[in-house]
Motif scaffolding. Structure first.
Motif, PDB file in Angstrom:
ATOM      1  N   PRO A   8       0.827  -1.215   0.000  1.00 51.35           N
ATOM      2  CA  PRO A   8       0.000   0.000   0.000  1.00 51.35           C
ATOM      3  C   PRO A   8       0.863   1.267   0.000  1.00 51.35           C
ATOM      4  CG  PRO A   8      -0.714  -1.535   1.712  1.00 51.35           C
ATOM      5  CD  PRO A   8       0.582  -2.048   1.180  1.00 51.35           C
ATOM      6  N   LEU A   9       0.340   2.305  -0.610  1.00 51.41           N
ATOM      7  CA  LEU A   9       0.962   3.621  -0.530  1.00 51.41           C
ATOM      8  C   LEU A   9       0.623   4.230   0.824  1.00 51.41           C
ATOM      9  CD1 LEU A   9      -0.033   4.947  -4.078  1.00 51.41           C
ATOM     10  CD2 LEU A   9       2.161   3.960  -3.402  1.00 51.41           C
ATOM     11  N   ARG A  10       1.555   4.971   1.385  1.00 48.39           N
ATOM     12  CA  ARG A  10       1.336   5.583   2.692  1.00 48.39           C
ATOM     13  C   ARG A  10       1.955   6.964   2.742  1.00 48.39           C
ATOM     14  NH1 ARG A  10      -0.558   1.931   6.573  1.00 48.39           N
ATOM     15  NH2 ARG A  10      -0.502  -0.242   5.899  1.00 48.39           N
ATOM     16  N   GLY A  11       1.422   7.789   3.657  1.00 45.06           N
ATOM     17  CA  GLY A  11       2.003   9.088   3.869  1.00 45.06           C
ATOM     18  C   GLY A  11       3.357   8.965   4.540  1.00 45.06           C
ATOM     19  N   PRO A  12       4.176   9.983   4.417  1.00 43.16           N
ATOM     20  CA  PRO A  12       3.920  11.250   3.713  1.00 43.16           C
ATOM     21  C   PRO A  12       4.207  11.211   2.225  1.00 43.16           C
ATOM     22  CG  PRO A  12       6.034  11.350   4.791  1.00 43.16           C
ATOM     23  CD  PRO A  12       5.452  10.010   5.153  1.00 43.16           C
ATOM     24  N   ALA A  13       4.688  10.056   1.692  1.00 45.11           N
ATOM     25  CA  ALA A  13       4.973   9.983   0.262  1.00 45.11           C
ATOM     26  C   ALA A  13       3.696  10.071  -0.561  1.00 45.11           C
ATOM     27  CB  ALA A  13       5.725   8.695  -0.056  1.00 45.11           C
ATOM     28  N   PHE A  14       2.599   9.528  -0.014  1.00 45.56           N
ATOM     29  CA  PHE A  14       1.311   9.572  -0.703  1.00 45.56           C
ATOM     30  C   PHE A  14       0.254   9.855   0.356  1.00 45.56           C
ATOM     31  CE2 PHE A  14      -2.538   7.756  -2.616  1.00 45.56           C
ATOM     32  CZ  PHE A  14      -2.475   8.254  -3.904  1.00 45.56           C
ATOM     33  N   SER A  15      -0.243  11.062   0.364  1.00 43.83           N
ATOM     34  CA  SER A  15      -1.255  11.586   1.293  1.00 43.83           C
ATOM     35  C   SER A  15      -0.580  12.289   2.466  1.00 43.83           C
ATOM     36  CB  SER A  15      -2.215  10.514   1.814  1.00 43.83           C
ATOM     37  OG  SER A  15      -1.754   9.897   2.989  1.00 43.83           O
ATOM     38  N   SER A  16      -1.343  13.148   3.100  1.00 42.03           N
ATOM     39  CA  SER A  16      -0.844  13.881   4.262  1.00 42.03           C
ATOM     40  C   SER A  16      -1.157  13.167   5.563  1.00 42.03           C
ATOM     41  CB  SER A  16      -1.445  15.297   4.281  1.00 42.03           C
ATOM     42  OG  SER A  16      -2.863  15.249   4.382  1.00 42.03           O
ATOM     43  N   TYR A  17      -1.783  11.995   5.501  1.00 38.32           N
ATOM     44  CA  TYR A  17      -2.036  11.211   6.703  1.00 38.32           C
ATOM     45  C   TYR A  17      -0.744  10.535   7.170  1.00 38.32           C
ATOM     46  CZ  TYR A  17      -7.091  11.565   5.827  1.00 38.32           C
ATOM     47  OH  TYR A  17      -8.373  12.018   5.630  1.00 38.32           O
ATOM     48  N   ALA A  18      -0.665  10.278   8.471  1.00 36.96           N
ATOM     49  CA  ALA A  18       0.463   9.529   9.019  1.00 36.96           C
ATOM     50  C   ALA A  18       0.464   8.121   8.434  1.00 36.96           C
ATOM     51  CB  ALA A  18       0.368   9.474  10.543  1.00 36.96           C
ATOM     52  N   PRO A  19       1.626   7.486   8.312  1.00 41.86           N
ATOM     53  CA  PRO A  19       1.697   6.182   7.636  1.00 41.86           C
ATOM     54  C   PRO A  19       0.864   5.097   8.286  1.00 41.86           C
ATOM     55  CG  PRO A  19       3.790   6.751   8.685  1.00 41.86           C
ATOM     56  CD  PRO A  19       2.956   7.980   8.699  1.00 41.86           C
ATOM     57  N   ASP A  20       0.655   5.145   9.605  1.00 44.36           N
ATOM     58  CA  ASP A  20      -0.134   4.100  10.249  1.00 44.36           C
ATOM     59  C   ASP A  20      -1.631   4.363  10.189  1.00 44.36           C
ATOM     60  OD1 ASP A  20       0.056   6.277  12.030  1.00 44.36           O
ATOM     61  OD2 ASP A  20      -0.417   4.981  13.725  1.00 44.36           O
ATOM     62  N   GLU A  21      -2.036   5.571   9.765  1.00 44.02           N
ATOM     63  CA  GLU A  21      -3.460   5.909   9.739  1.00 44.02           C
ATOM     64  C   GLU A  21      -4.187   5.167   8.622  1.00 44.02           C
ATOM     65  OE1 GLU A  21      -4.791   7.748  12.106  1.00 44.02           O
ATOM     66  OE2 GLU A  21      -3.931   9.744  12.271  1.00 44.02           O
ATOM     67  N   VAL A  22      -3.549   5.008   7.470  1.00 48.66           N
ATOM     68  CA  VAL A  22      -4.204   4.333   6.350  1.00 48.66           C
ATOM     69  C   VAL A  22      -3.162   3.923   5.323  1.00 48.66           C
ATOM     70  CG1 VAL A  22      -4.636   6.536   5.163  1.00 48.66           C
ATOM     71  CG2 VAL A  22      -6.010   4.525   4.575  1.00 48.66           C
ATOM     72  N   GLY A  23      -3.357   2.732   4.744  1.00 47.65           N
ATOM     73  CA  GLY A  23      -2.580   2.289   3.591  1.00 47.65           C
ATOM     74  C   GLY A  23      -3.474   2.341   2.368  1.00 47.65           C
ATOM     75  N   TRP A  24      -3.044   3.065   1.339  1.00 41.72           N
ATOM     76  CA  TRP A  24      -3.857   3.258   0.128  1.00 41.72           C
ATOM     77  C   TRP A  24      -3.541   2.148  -0.870  1.00 41.72           C
ATOM     78  CZ3 TRP A  24      -7.152   7.552   0.109  1.00 41.72           C
ATOM     79  CH2 TRP A  24      -6.906   8.521   1.077  1.00 41.72           C
ATOM     80  N   LEU A  25      -4.519   1.278  -1.144  1.00 49.13           N
ATOM     81  CA  LEU A  25      -4.350   0.256  -2.166  1.00 49.13           C
ATOM     82  C   LEU A  25      -4.693   0.878  -3.515  1.00 49.13           C
ATOM     83  CD1 LEU A  25      -5.815  -2.814  -0.258  1.00 49.13           C
ATOM     84  CD2 LEU A  25      -3.417  -2.250  -0.659  1.00 49.13           C
TER      85      LEU A  25
END
Length: 853
Positions: free
Chosen positions: A478-495
């Motif tokens: 999954p993509l994760r912040g801060p590289a993808f989105s401004s959410y913290a990496p543990d808040e959500v993984g973007w599939l």
């Protein structure tokens, strides 16, 4: 090679009650004059002695050993106590740093004793990546640093992060001259005695990765006044702030000549221990039973090469199933020891905490060690018994003896030995190996092997465990912040796949024409991101303040309903993007109220095209589909609810029911409320959703092996309110907790079957207004807001008397020149209408032009 205290089995049980009241350091204190003195607070001495016992070690540099009762290294302890101690220290660090700095922090633990403690601190801190030093070199992995531990029997520490930028913080791999990182480094050790180890570490790392702040964490701070002053001076010398967080504090008083006296005492007792115990024969060893843990793919065995929040999110939901497999193999065992292996402390610790939750058996946890310590079978001594066995991995300082303390004679009727695959060697299974030693002292030995993680670029030889770790190339992480989105990496993984560099935006009028003419699907392009005026931004802030408690209550209600009815360890899968802020809030509620970290992912679902099948395949490969709970913001007429149900018919194990914050359409059973009210995250687009666009599905961009796409609008960071929205709502969690508990109790006893009232209303409105297409009728505050922000609206129907929930709707409608018509008997607060005959200059049924202004 085996060495045990022959009297231990006969005396340990008989003296248990005595051991409970005798300080486990009194034997050393009486013979050497070593004393532990508390920090001067009331009960300080007692609290310090509750944390620590004393033993003697075969070490020419230091005679005494402070033996922690809550570390889980030498003294078996409840896994929940060991983990909870470290986790609470992590929470204290979070409070010290504050949210902003905590999100940038990196945690570093010390091998071997503090690898598990440091990992627990990182968990308590919340979003921090974790790395521990190691004494095991790994071929192909470059050193990012190292340091010396002057008093230890094995002094060299290596730092081997998989990501070379892990320790660099925000400086990058090659910092500019004079650059200083604002990312705090949190250093964790079991004891802070002289400060030498920490000074060596900071000095070595500060030369390469200078930073402005360090936090030292220890179970006990035992420095002398001189040592305290030395650390203060060192911090001033490097120009950084250094804080200390400890569970307890005090000092050790050492009389003159203690080192020589300690050596003589150790020599005398070791000579006595070599006397044969008698003709009594040891029982024949029993074979061990292997337990297939099914360790989650892609999750490292620990922090040797780094352990990220994404790894944590993948491990948590897998723990109950692994504990169940262990429990099934334990049978009727009532007193169980989960025994870890040297630096491998965190994995067996978490298996132990999960086993505590899964069984009524008494569970304890400790690990083997390289540290040679004298064993004395006396209740006033911290190390009662020891097992000695040959090294069974490929350690940094060569072969030699290894030890397990307080296991023999402790009355365990089962031991679960947990090692990594590098340590599952012939030496482990040899007649004098650890398994044989354990089998002589317990009824049942289980062996659980965790795959040893090696960074992919360093794997040079075939690895029998590699298939358990490597993902097929068509299923990226999954993509994760801060590289993808401004959410913290543990808040959500973007599939999702990142399409940020692709031009996808089209003028709203052109998109509407193409969509309605059948020339294009709405998911093939993106609307130009609406940039709110200053007046609208103020309206958003006012709306958030007004509705935050209401949203918090709905978040709590839907989360508690999921935990009570669906699964105790749900995997939250939000439907991007409206569902994503809701999923993050549900995850925060579960952690705040229950202390559990729920995995959370965001996936794409497209009306008329279905859900992202590759995302579902990824989820099925990493989690039990039965634990997946799909999350959305609200229901309108239930189109996405129907879409999801149809799409999941082709996949086994997934529950198609969506959990939503608001269900005004009566489309689902799991909801926070059925009122149609303003959810502030509906007021804006990407700037309230982690700066992520709506999802995109276009054949030339999304191939058969790809996730659906989306864009990350980094350029909008100055107007991003995603974190502000989450923090404002979460601040009301405690305030609404009692109301949530009462509401959930009522809901669980109520009939919540979907009524589909909203669908019927939409069909009626579609016919009454001459639209004849339910897809162009957008019911509810959230959907009406989307119409005004993304589409070409014709008119807005507002429930007569609706108040503050519609202020932003009225402002948007005014800005776009869209009439707002108040009507009676509307089941929603408002409804947005899109005319079915949109062309430039066309007129609607009432003769009004429908071209957007």
């Amino acid at each position: 090679m085996a060495e045990t205290n022959a009297r231990a089995g006969r005396t340990a049980t008989a003296e248990k009650e005595t051991a409970d009241v005798v300080w486990s350091g009194s034997w050393v204190a009486e013979r050497l004059g070593v004393e532990l003195v508390g920090d001067g607070k009331p009960d300080g001495d007692r609290e310090l002695k509750d944390l620590l016992g004393l033993a003697l070690r075969r070490n020419p540099k230091r005679a005494h050993l402070l033996v922690s009762n809550v570390l889980g290294k030498h003294v078996p302890q409840k896994p929940s106590v060991v983990y909870g101690t470290g986790f609470e220290l992590g929470r204290r660090v979070h409070e010290l740093l504050g949210d902003a700095e905590a999100r940038r922090a990196v945690v570093l633990g010390y091998a071997e004793t503090a690898t598990g403690l440091g990992h627990a601190v990182a968990d308590g801190l919340g979003v921090a990546p974790y790395l521990h030093s190691t004494r095991r070199p790994v071929e192909g992995v470059a050193r990012a640093g190292g340091f010396e531990e002057s008093h230890s029997h094995a002094t060299s520490h290596l730092l081997l992060p998989e990501d070379p930028e892990l320790l660099a913080g925000d400086l990058g791999p090659e910092p500019l001259p004079g650059a200083v990182s604002d990312a705090p480094l949190v250093l964790v050790d079991d004891e802070f005695s002289t400060g030498n180890t920490v000074l060596n570490t900071i000095r070595a790392l500060h030369e390469r990765y200078p930073r402005s702040r360090y936090v030292i964490v220890a179970l006990v701070d035992m420095r002398s006044p001189a040592d305290r002053g030395r650390l203060t001076g060192f911090a001033a010398e490097i120009g950084a702030r250094v804080d200390l967080v400890a569970r307890g504090s005090g000092t050790v008083t050492l009389p003159e000549g203690v080192l020589e006296k300690g050596r003589a005492l150790v020599a005398a007792h070791e000579a006595e221990a070599m006397v044969p115990a008698g003709p009594e024969a040891a029982p024949a060893p029993r074979p061990c039973t292997r337990v297939d843990l099914r360790w989650p793919a892609g999750v490292p065995d620990g922090g040797r090469h780094g352990f990220t929040p994404a790894h944590r999110a993948a491990l948590e939901p897998a723990l109950p199933a692994m504990a169940a497999r262990i429990a099934g193999a334990l049978g009727d065992a009532r007193r169980v020891l989960v025994l870890g292996f040297e630096e491998l402390m965190y994995a067996p610790l978490r298996l132990g905490t999960a086993l505590e939750d899964h069984t009524d058996a008494e569970v304890r946890y400790s690990t083997t060690t390289r540290s040679p310590v004298l064993a004395v079978d006396d209740p006033g001594y911290a190390i009662r018994t020891r097992l000695v066995f040959p090294a069974h991995d490929d350690p940094a300082d060569g072969p030699g003896d290894r030890y397990a303390y307080n296991v023999a004679g402790a009355g365990f009727d089962a031991v679960v030995l947990t090692v990594d695959s590098a340590a599952d060697t012939p030496e482990l299974h040899a007649p004098d190996g650890l398994l044989a030693q354990l089998a002589a002292h317990t009824d049942r030995v289980l062996l659980a092997v965790v795959p040893s993680y090696t960074p992919p670029y360093a794997r040079s030889a075939p690895d029998p465990y590699a298939s358990e770790r490597q993902e097929p190339p068509m299923l990226p992480e999954p993509l994760r912040g801060p590289a993808f989105s401004s959410y913290a990496p543990d808040e959500v993984g973007w599939l999702l796949q990142d399409l940020s560099d692709t031009e996808l935006e089209a003028p709203t009028e052109e998109r509407e024409e193409a969509i309605q003419s059948g020339g294009a699907h709405y998911a093939e392009s993106l609307p130009v991101e609406y940039q709110p005026s200053g007046q609208y931004q103020e309206l958003f802030k006012a709306a958030l303040e007004l509705s935050a408690a209401r949203v918090a209550r709905a978040v709590g209600t839907v989360t508690e309903t999921v935990l009570a009815e669906r699964t105790p360890r749900p995997v939250l899968v939000s439907l991007a993007r409206a569902g994503t802020p809701v999923g993050v809030l549900m995850r925060r509620w579960a952690r705040h109220r229950h202390g559990i970290d729920l995995p959370h992912y965001a996936v794409s679902i497209v009306r008329g095209r279905g859900i992202d099948a590759n995302a579902l395949r990824w989820l099925a490969a990493h989690h039990d589909p039965a634990d997946v709970v799909f999350v959305d913001g609200w229901t309108g007429k239930g189109a996405i609810t129907r879409e999801l149900s149809a799409a999941l018919a082709e996949f086994d194990g997934f529950d198609p029911e969506i959990a939503v914050l608001a269900d005004p359409g009566g489309c689902v059973r799991t909801y926070g409320t059925r009122e149609d009210f303003l959810i502030p995250s509906a007021c804006l687009n990407s700037t309230v959703s982690g700066l992520i666009s709506r999802t995109v599905l276009r054949a030339d961009l999304v191939g058969p092996e790809d996730f659906h796409g989306a864009k990350f609008y980094r350029e909008l960071a100055d107007t991003d309110v995603s974190g502000h929205f989450l923090d404002t709502v979460a601040a009301h969690f405690d305030e609404v907790a009692d109301a949530v508990d009462a509401e959930v109790k009522e809901l669980l006893a109520a009939d919540r079957a979907p009524t589909w009232e909203g669908w019927a209303a939409v069909e009626r409105i579609s016919e009454e207004y001459g639209i004849h297409d339910v897809n162009l009728v957008k019911p509810g505050v959230g959907e009406t807001t989307r119409v005004l922000l993304r589409r070409v609206p014709w008119k807005i129907l507002a429930k007569r008397g609706a108040g503050a929930d519609l202020e932003h709707i009225r402002l948007l409608a005014e800005q776009r020149g869209v009439p707002v018509e108040e009507v009676d008997g509307l089941p929603y607060t408002c409804v947005g209408l899109i005319h079915p005959k949109y062309t430039r200059g066309a007129t609607g049924a009432d003769g009004r032009a429908v071209e957007s202004k």
